[in-house]
Design an enzyme around this catalytic site. Structure first.
Site, PDB file in Angstrom:
ATOM      1  NE  ARG A   1       9.859  19.597 -12.660  1.00  0.00           N
ATOM      2  CZ  ARG A   1       9.337  20.343 -13.502  1.00  0.00           C
ATOM      3  NH1 ARG A   1       9.473  20.241 -14.938  1.00  0.00           N
ATOM      4  NH2 ARG A   1       9.045  21.589 -13.443  1.00  0.00           N
TER       5      ARG A   1
ATOM      6  CE  LYS B   1      -1.971   4.327   7.196  1.00  0.00           C
ATOM      7  NZ  LYS B   1      -3.136   5.686   7.635  1.00  0.00           N
TER       8      LYS B   1
ATOM      9  CD  GLU C   1     -11.926   6.776   5.383  1.00  0.00           C
ATOM     10  OE1 GLU C   1     -11.065   5.772   5.502  1.00  0.00           O
ATOM     11  OE2 GLU C   1     -11.238   7.330   4.236  1.00  0.00           O
TER      12      GLU C   1
ATOM     13  NE  ARG D   1      -2.807   1.130   3.512  1.00  0.00           N
ATOM     14  CZ  ARG D   1      -3.393   1.040   4.442  1.00  0.00           C
ATOM     15  NH1 ARG D   1      -4.739   0.364   4.481  1.00  0.00           N
ATOM     16  NH2 ARG D   1      -2.912   1.140   5.850  1.00  0.00           N
TER      17      ARG D   1
HETATM   18  N1  PMP Z   1      -9.007   5.381   7.342  1.00  0.00           N
HETATM   19  C1  PMP Z   1      -8.106   5.570   7.009  1.00  0.00           C
HETATM   20  C2  PMP Z   1      -8.850   7.470   7.211  1.00  0.00           C
HETATM   21  C3  PMP Z   1      -7.061   5.663   7.896  1.00  0.00           C
HETATM   22  O1  PMP Z   1      -6.157   6.838   8.717  1.00  0.00           O
HETATM   23  C4  PMP Z   1      -6.682   3.968   8.283  1.00  0.00           C
HETATM   24  C5  PMP Z   1      -5.243   3.831   9.177  1.00  0.00           C
HETATM   25  N2  PMP Z   1      -5.215   4.644  10.255  1.00  0.00           N
HETATM   26  C6  PMP Z   1      -7.536   3.546   8.349  1.00  0.00           C
HETATM   27  C7  PMP Z   1      -8.784   3.378   7.642  1.00  0.00           C
HETATM   28  C8  PMP Z   1      -7.760   1.757   8.639  1.00  0.00           C
HETATM   29  O2  PMP Z   1      -6.737   1.413   7.897  1.00  0.00           O
HETATM   30  P1  PMP Z   1      -5.777  -0.236   8.298  1.00  0.00           P
HETATM   31  O3  PMP Z   1      -6.422  -1.061   8.992  1.00  0.00           O
HETATM   32  O4  PMP Z   1      -4.902  -0.263   6.810  1.00  0.00           O
HETATM   33  O5  PMP Z   1      -4.983   0.782   9.580  1.00  0.00           O
END
Ligand code: PMP
Length: 289
Positions: free
Chosen positions: A103, A149, A182, A50
């Site tokens: 750059r 991320k 989320e 990832r």
């Molecule tokens: N959503 C966000 C915005 C996150 O930063 C994270 C990780 N802290 C997650 C979901 C959960 O991801 P993971 O299970 O890979 O930790």
């Protein structure tokens, strides 16, 4: 604690980056949060994959190969004598000038920070969370895809501030259209009539590695699981609800915007999935030794 920076392990107090690093100046970089359990790094390959996908999307060249990155993570844990740890992997665009242009940054900065794991209070898991939805919407994928991320977490931080102000532990973030995306650092699941539902990531959520593990566990347990666009109405009328994330693992939710979820107590399916997930963390992973 020793910190890895660009191939060297240095004491915490000497671990520094340039004020010209674009990670600091612009949030230009990517990161991962990983855990080790009993000297095994959980889902290490998935986290590394990832990280490289996030970097690829923002055209950031990570100076290490994936196997070298895996070795660096394991070596950092060994050097710090950590068995149960939280690992923060950060790759910034590196040192540039005060302009935006990536750059100008000749080499990315790679940082690995490890710490003893700080667990959430037990009561949180026993009693479940009360959440609120917040006004700050999740970034639209066409502007900054939440599947990257990146070091730019201001969107999530604004939502966290709103939750803090309202006295809630976590915030539910919606998409620009008002669908459930989320939380600020966790993915969302609901259970309705014995079936599991979670929003599709394309809607605007990170493809959580804990989320993927729960989907796999549900399949193994023959619990039907589907990615589905969810509204707040769906959350209010769910029979059970929980959040997933590397740090939090699986946390039950018992209230959303003042509405009780199901019986108002953590549900049995959530409990089962949480136990199975914990079993997975104890039996899988890349050994540190
Ligand atoms: N959503 C966000 C915005 C996150 O930063 C994270 C990780 N802290 C997650 C979901 C959960 O991801 P993971 O299970 O890979 O930790």
């Amino acid at each position: 604690m020793k910190v890895y920076i660009d191939g060297k392990w240095v004491p915490e107090k000497d671990a520094r980056v340039s004020v010209f690093d674009h990670g600091l100046l612009y949030g230009d970089g990517v990161f991962e949060g990983i855990r080790s359990y009993n000297s095994h790094v959980f889902k290490l390959n998935e986290h590394i994959d990832r990280l490289y996908e996030s970097a690829n999307s923002i055209m950031l060249k990570i100076p290490l190969s994936k196997p070298a990155m895996r070795r660096a993570v394991i070596q950092t844990l060994k050097i710090n004598h950590l068995e149960n740890a939280y690992i923060r992997l950060v790759v910034t665009r590196g040192k540039g000038d005060l302009g935006l242009d990536p750059r100008k940054c000749r080499r990315a900065t790679t940082i690995i920070i490890t710490d003893r794991i700080k667990l959430y209070p037990k009561a949180l898991y026993e009693n479940g969370l009360s959440l609120i939805t917040v006004p700050t919407q999740r970034n639209i994928p066409e502007a900054l895809n939440p599947q990257i991320k990146s070091l730019n977490y201001l969107n999530n931080i604004l939502a966290k501030i709103e939750a803090n102000l309202a006295g809630a532990v976590e915030a539910i973030m919606l998409t620009a259209q008002g669908y459930v995306a989320e939380c600020t650092g966790e993915n969302i699941f609901i259970i309705k009539k014995g079936e599991l539902y979670t929003p599709p990531c394309w809607l605007g959520a990170l493809r959580g590695i804990t989320r993927e593990a729960i989907i796999l566990i549900a399949r193994r347990l023959r619990i039907p699981c589907a990615e589905q666009v969810l509204t707040r109405h769906d959350l209010f009328n769910a029979h059970e609800m929980f959040l997933t994330g590397t740090a939090a693992e699986v946390v039950p939710v018992v209230q959303v915007d003042g509405r009780s979820i199901g019986t108002g107590r953590p549900g049995p399916v959530t409990g089962l999935l949480r136990r199975e997930f914990r079993r997975m963390t104890q039996t899988e992973g890349v050994p540190i030794k």
